[in-house]
Enzyme design. Sequence first.
Site, PDB file in Angstrom:
ATOM      1  N   LYS A 123      15.456 -24.102  27.188  1.00 43.34           N
ATOM      2  CA  LYS A 123      14.372 -23.332  27.789  1.00 43.34           C
ATOM      3  C   LYS A 123      13.630 -22.390  26.843  1.00 43.34           C
ATOM      4  CE  LYS A 123      14.100 -22.405  31.945  1.00 43.34           C
ATOM      5  NZ  LYS A 123      13.053 -22.660  32.919  1.00 43.34           N
TER       6      LYS A 123
ATOM      7  N   GLU B 205       4.956 -13.095  32.642  1.00 43.35           N
ATOM      8  CA  GLU B 205       5.662 -12.878  33.919  1.00 43.35           C
ATOM      9  C   GLU B 205       5.880 -11.392  34.191  1.00 43.35           C
ATOM     10  OE1 GLU B 205       8.421 -16.892  34.422  1.00 43.35           O
ATOM     11  OE2 GLU B 205       9.198 -15.196  33.306  1.00 43.35           O
TER      12      GLU B 205
ATOM     13  N   HIS C  69      -8.697 -24.140  44.722  1.00 41.53           N
ATOM     14  CA  HIS C  69      -7.472 -24.478  45.481  1.00 41.53           C
ATOM     15  C   HIS C  69      -6.370 -25.016  44.563  1.00 41.53           C
ATOM     16  CE1 HIS C  69     -10.070 -24.276  49.093  1.00 41.53           C
ATOM     17  NE2 HIS C  69     -10.945 -24.876  48.305  1.00 41.53           N
TER      18      HIS C  69
END
Length: 456
Positions: free
Chosen positions: A283, A290, A156
């Site tokens: 960043k 991705e 989970h």
Amino acid sequence: MKKPWAGRFRERTAKTVETFTSSIPFDRRLWKYDIEGSLAHVKMLKKQNIITSKDTDSIIRALEKIKRNIQKGKFQFRDDLEDIHMNIEYALVKEIGRTGGKLHTARSRNDQVAVDLRLFLRNEIEEIQKLIKLLQTVLVKLAEKNIDIIMPGYTHLQKAQPVLLSHHVLAYFEMFERDRERLKDCLERVNVLPLGSGALAGTTLPINRKYTARLLKFSSISNNSIDAVSDRDFVIEFLSAASLFMVHLSRFSEELVLWSSAEFGFIELPDAYSTGSSIMPQKKNPDVPELIRGKAGRVFGHLMALLVILKGLPLAYNRDLQEDKVPLFDTVDTVKACTAVLTEVMPKIKFNKKVMLKAALEGYSTATDLAEYLARKGVPFRESHNITGRIVKHCFEKKKSLMDLNLKEFKKFSKIIDKDVFDYLSVESSINKKKSYGGTAKRRVMNRIKQIKTGR
Ligand code: ARG
């Protein structure tokens, strides 16, 4: 340009229709297989005395020349010639005249395109299998090298039990192993010769399909000509095996995205394999995993496309089938690119051993071990689960870890708890006691690595 099939037509084809129906922009990549199939076909025609040795030799020589021209980029692919099959046949006739027209004896483009596609896919599946194997090798090396890294295992997406990073990584090894098995199985049904089925009904000429199959190294020949020209099950099987493989790559990528976030901090992706933001100077983004995750969606789309293309088709060949190529080609290219880039980046990832260990120490991840400790001493597991739950609640309220409690405190929850309990609470002992087959104990994981490396 006069079409090879122009005989029964009064008008020439409209330009729009030529462009609309042409598959040459994408099926030109089948050229090698088209020529390979034609060479085998013409040799068979000669063996069966359907065409003469002299004609055969000149067709073979011309096909070899066309092949060299294509390789050198000197071949002009023409839109008005519909597809790769007619482009090559046209070049053949241009080269040797009327004799070139004999190649298409006892053959139709319907069985021709099927054979091309099978030859193409057979080759690509073998390439993909090799690429997956390389990725697996990288994972095994990584597991071996980092055998002492401990991390939290999750359920989970909540910390559940400590595991070895190697064990987690090898979970993907097993998925990829199944992927290779599925491709191998799929290959058996790809490796069937459809050539010799004609347009759909077979041929009146005395062909020898077994001979063609032998030349092209097909392990069997199709049993039904109608099925052979309309069957694209083998493409769907491949797309579905590829989709499941992409599911695995995508899940792996998702973990790399999560783990490289500041919130997890488990790994650092190499700069050379990350990208920046055009506005936020600080960043560093995990675009590679991705994109693999995103491209999985694209491959599933291709599988769906083929299923839908086939579902309402009456037998036998319909032009709809031409739409099989773009999804198939794109799947092959996507799967290969994703596998290759992941294989390249994996060995360059830095694992933050300390951060991972610290994360494993949090969240009472050895509570199950405590419950099993009690069960080992004869407490029914449901009771030991409850006792442990109350201990965890106590620790949580006191902001302590299980390791912080002393024996006296433990005894308050159960008299059965003794000083040997401390053997069960550290993450190291928790891991090393998971000795059940397939468990995360270091010895088990090392054994599995050995098994893999020695091929069992
Ligand atoms: N370009 C066609 C395809 O990819 C080849 C077969 C065409 N056959 C036909 N009868 N129109 O499916």
